[in-house]
Design a protein around this motif. Structure first.
Motif, short mmCIF file in Angstrom:
data_model
loop_
_atom_site.label_atom_id
_atom_site.label_comp_id
_atom_site.label_asym_id
_atom_site.label_seq_id
_atom_site.Cartn_x
_atom_site.Cartn_y
_atom_site.Cartn_z
N ARG A 167 3.72 1.36 60.17
CA ARG A 167 4.01 0.84 61.51
C ARG A 167 5.43 1.15 61.95
O ARG A 167 5.70 1.22 63.15
CB ARG A 167 3.80 -0.69 61.51
CG ARG A 167 2.41 -1.15 61.06
CD ARG A 167 1.36 -0.89 62.10
NE ARG A 167 1.55 -1.75 63.25
CZ ARG A 167 1.15 -3.03 63.30
NH1 ARG A 167 0.55 -3.61 62.25
NH2 ARG A 167 1.33 -3.74 64.38
N VAL A 168 6.35 1.32 60.99
CA VAL A 168 7.75 1.61 61.29
C VAL A 168 8.20 2.76 60.38
O VAL A 168 8.09 2.66 59.16
CB VAL A 168 8.66 0.39 61.03
CG1 VAL A 168 10.11 0.73 61.38
CG2 VAL A 168 8.19 -0.81 61.82
N GLY A 203 6.63 -8.82 57.53
CA GLY A 203 5.69 -9.18 58.58
C GLY A 203 6.38 -9.61 59.86
O GLY A 203 5.88 -9.37 60.97
N ALA A 204 7.55 -10.25 59.74
CA ALA A 204 8.29 -10.69 60.92
C ALA A 204 8.72 -9.49 61.76
O ALA A 204 8.66 -9.53 63.00
CB ALA A 204 9.52 -11.50 60.50
N LEU A 205 9.14 -8.40 61.09
CA LEU A 205 9.52 -7.19 61.81
C LEU A 205 8.32 -6.59 62.54
O LEU A 205 8.42 -6.19 63.70
CB LEU A 205 10.11 -6.16 60.84
CG LEU A 205 10.44 -4.78 61.42
CD1 LEU A 205 11.49 -4.89 62.51
CD2 LEU A 205 10.90 -3.83 60.31
N ILE A 206 7.18 -6.57 61.88
CA ILE A 206 5.98 -6.01 62.49
C ILE A 206 5.61 -6.79 63.75
O ILE A 206 5.23 -6.21 64.77
CB ILE A 206 4.81 -6.02 61.49
CG1 ILE A 206 5.14 -5.13 60.28
CG2 ILE A 206 3.53 -5.55 62.16
CD1 ILE A 206 5.40 -3.69 60.61
N ARG A 207 5.73 -8.11 63.68
CA ARG A 207 5.37 -8.93 64.84
C ARG A 207 6.31 -8.72 66.02
O ARG A 207 5.95 -8.94 67.17
CB ARG A 207 5.34 -10.41 64.44
CG ARG A 207 4.16 -10.77 63.55
CD ARG A 207 4.04 -12.27 63.36
NE ARG A 207 5.12 -12.80 62.53
CZ ARG A 207 5.09 -12.86 61.20
NH1 ARG A 207 4.03 -12.40 60.55
NH2 ARG A 207 6.10 -13.38 60.52
N LEU A 208 7.54 -8.26 65.74
CA LEU A 208 8.52 -8.02 66.79
C LEU A 208 8.31 -6.68 67.51
O LEU A 208 8.80 -6.49 68.62
CB LEU A 208 9.93 -8.05 66.22
CG LEU A 208 10.55 -9.41 65.91
CD1 LEU A 208 11.89 -9.23 65.23
CD2 LEU A 208 10.72 -10.23 67.19
N LEU A 209 7.62 -5.75 66.87
CA LEU A 209 7.55 -4.38 67.38
C LEU A 209 7.14 -4.27 68.85
O LEU A 209 7.74 -3.48 69.60
CB LEU A 209 6.62 -3.54 66.50
CG LEU A 209 7.14 -3.18 65.11
CD1 LEU A 209 6.10 -2.38 64.35
CD2 LEU A 209 8.44 -2.41 65.21
N PRO A 210 6.13 -5.01 69.30
CA PRO A 210 5.73 -4.84 70.71
C PRO A 210 6.81 -5.26 71.71
O PRO A 210 6.73 -4.89 72.88
CB PRO A 210 4.49 -5.75 70.84
CG PRO A 210 4.00 -5.95 69.43
CD PRO A 210 5.24 -5.95 68.59
N PHE A 211 7.79 -6.01 71.25
CA PHE A 211 8.78 -6.57 72.17
C PHE A 211 10.16 -5.91 72.07
O PHE A 211 11.07 -6.26 72.81
CB PHE A 211 8.93 -8.08 71.91
CG PHE A 211 7.62 -8.80 71.84
CD1 PHE A 211 6.91 -9.08 73.00
CD2 PHE A 211 7.08 -9.18 70.62
CE1 PHE A 211 5.69 -9.74 72.95
CE2 PHE A 211 5.86 -9.84 70.55
CZ PHE A 211 5.16 -10.12 71.72
N VAL A 212 10.31 -4.95 71.13
CA VAL A 212 11.62 -4.34 70.89
C VAL A 212 11.58 -2.88 71.34
O VAL A 212 10.76 -2.10 70.85
CB VAL A 212 11.99 -4.42 69.39
CG1 VAL A 212 13.34 -3.75 69.15
CG2 VAL A 212 12.02 -5.86 68.92
N PRO A 213 12.45 -2.48 72.28
CA PRO A 213 12.49 -1.07 72.68
C PRO A 213 12.97 -0.18 71.54
O PRO A 213 13.64 -0.66 70.61
CB PRO A 213 13.47 -1.06 73.85
CG PRO A 213 14.30 -2.28 73.68
CD PRO A 213 13.42 -3.30 73.01
N ASP A 214 12.66 1.09 71.61
CA ASP A 214 12.98 2.00 70.51
C ASP A 214 14.48 2.03 70.22
O ASP A 214 14.89 2.04 69.05
CB ASP A 214 12.50 3.42 70.86
CG ASP A 214 11.00 3.55 70.80
OD1 ASP A 214 10.35 2.68 70.18
OD2 ASP A 214 10.46 4.52 71.36
#
Length: 311
Positions: free
Chosen positions: A141-142, A257-268
């Motif tokens: 995912r990252v 898992g916390a990082l994964i949950r943030l992905l939709p809300f964090v710009p590249d």
């Protein structure tokens, strides 16, 4: 799926020699399944064999081994409840320095081998309305710096899993992805050793560009592995994916898992900066200043700063 239907059914676990695969084989055997545990060496077979665990020599890139596995499953009177695709190779190396033939070998193990096993066992899984559980990674995912080749295979496995899940839904076959983060297994140590070996073969120019980065990534990996979850914790999540009546499409294992949950809300650009900040403490002392100067330069907004950036 009830306890009575679980008892004695078959589960195939690839990459069961050590780590998450071995822990998963034992966890599922303890729950009453008969586990066909794929290993690559006889000594690994001797180590994993036990009540409910039947070791099989299995190189998922070897067509003869995959065919023999399918025959073993087809000849058994028990239903195939699940296939757990766990075999894999970890490597951290800059995209530029990883020889193209090594890219192909990595994809052969981490992606194409899994597809071959899925294709071989799908008739049995469709018959039993079983389940495919693909072990991906947070790296699916990252894609952090030096994770390009490994993350590439895992991103691809995630895509294949999504497509397969939608294709097989009418047949009653579930497809689940497991995304481990930091887990205490032998794989991180092997990945670090491989990274150091590959770094030593870099050209002087490549060493100048990436040497400090590789050092930082391997140091970060070693640090995270120390506080990572035990393989048994990951095995329990995998067992849940195998046995849950309505499993989720994805399960993340570990703090990441916390990082994964943030992905939709964090710009590249923000994610790039967060990952760089997390990596910064692991750079060698002599590289800290140049790394900091480079970060300030990239933040200056000049158009020609990015192409020369290290990360």
């Amino acid at each position: 799926m009830t306890a009575s239907t679980e008892l004695g059914e078959l589960v195939v676990v690839t990459g069961a020699s050590t780590g998450i695969g071995a822990a998963t084989a034992r966890e599922l055997a303890g729950r009453g399944f008969h586990v066909l545990a794929g290993v690559r060496r006889e000594r690994d077979a001797d180590a994993i064999g036990g009540p409910g665990v039947e070791p099989l020599i299995l190189d998922i890139t070897h067509s003869g081994h995959v065919h023999a596995l399918a025959t073993r499953v087809a000849d058994d009177h028990r239903a195939l409840r699940a296939l757990v695709n766990n075999a894999g190779i970890g490597v951290n190396v800059p995209v530029e320095t990883f020889a193209i033939e090594k890219w192909r070998e990595l994809f052969d193990v981490n992606l194409f081998g899994h597809v071959a096993v899925i294709q071989a066992l799908l008739p049995a899984l469709i018959c039993s309305k079983g389940r495919v559980v693909n072990i991906s990674s947070v790296g699916g995912r990252v894609a952090m710096a030096t994770y390009g080749p490994y993350a590439g295979t895992k991103f691809a496995l995630e895509a294949v899993s999504d497509s397969l899940r939608r294709e097989l839904a009418p047949s009653g076959v579930g497809v689940v992805v497991i995304e481990p983060g930091a887990v205490r297994t032998e794989m991180p140590g092997r990945a670090i050793a491989t990274a150091n070996e590959l770094a030593s073969a870099m050209t002087p120019e490549q060493g100048q560009r990436y040497g400090a980065l590789v050092h930082a990534v391997t140091a970060q990996t070693a640090s995270h592995t120390e506080w990572g979850l035990p393989a048994e914790a990951a095995a329990k999540v995998i067992a849940k994916a195998v046995t849950a009546r309505r499993p989720r499409a994805r399960y993340t294992v570990g703090r990441e898992g916390a990082l994964i949950r943030l992905l939709p809300f964090v710009p590249d650009w923000a994610l790039d900066r967060l990952l760089a900040m997390a990596l910064r403490p692991y750079y060698p002392a002599h590289a800290q200043r140049s790394h900091d100067d480079g970060s300030r330069f990239r933040r200056s907004g000049t158009g020609d700063a990015v192409p020369g950036a290290r990360q």
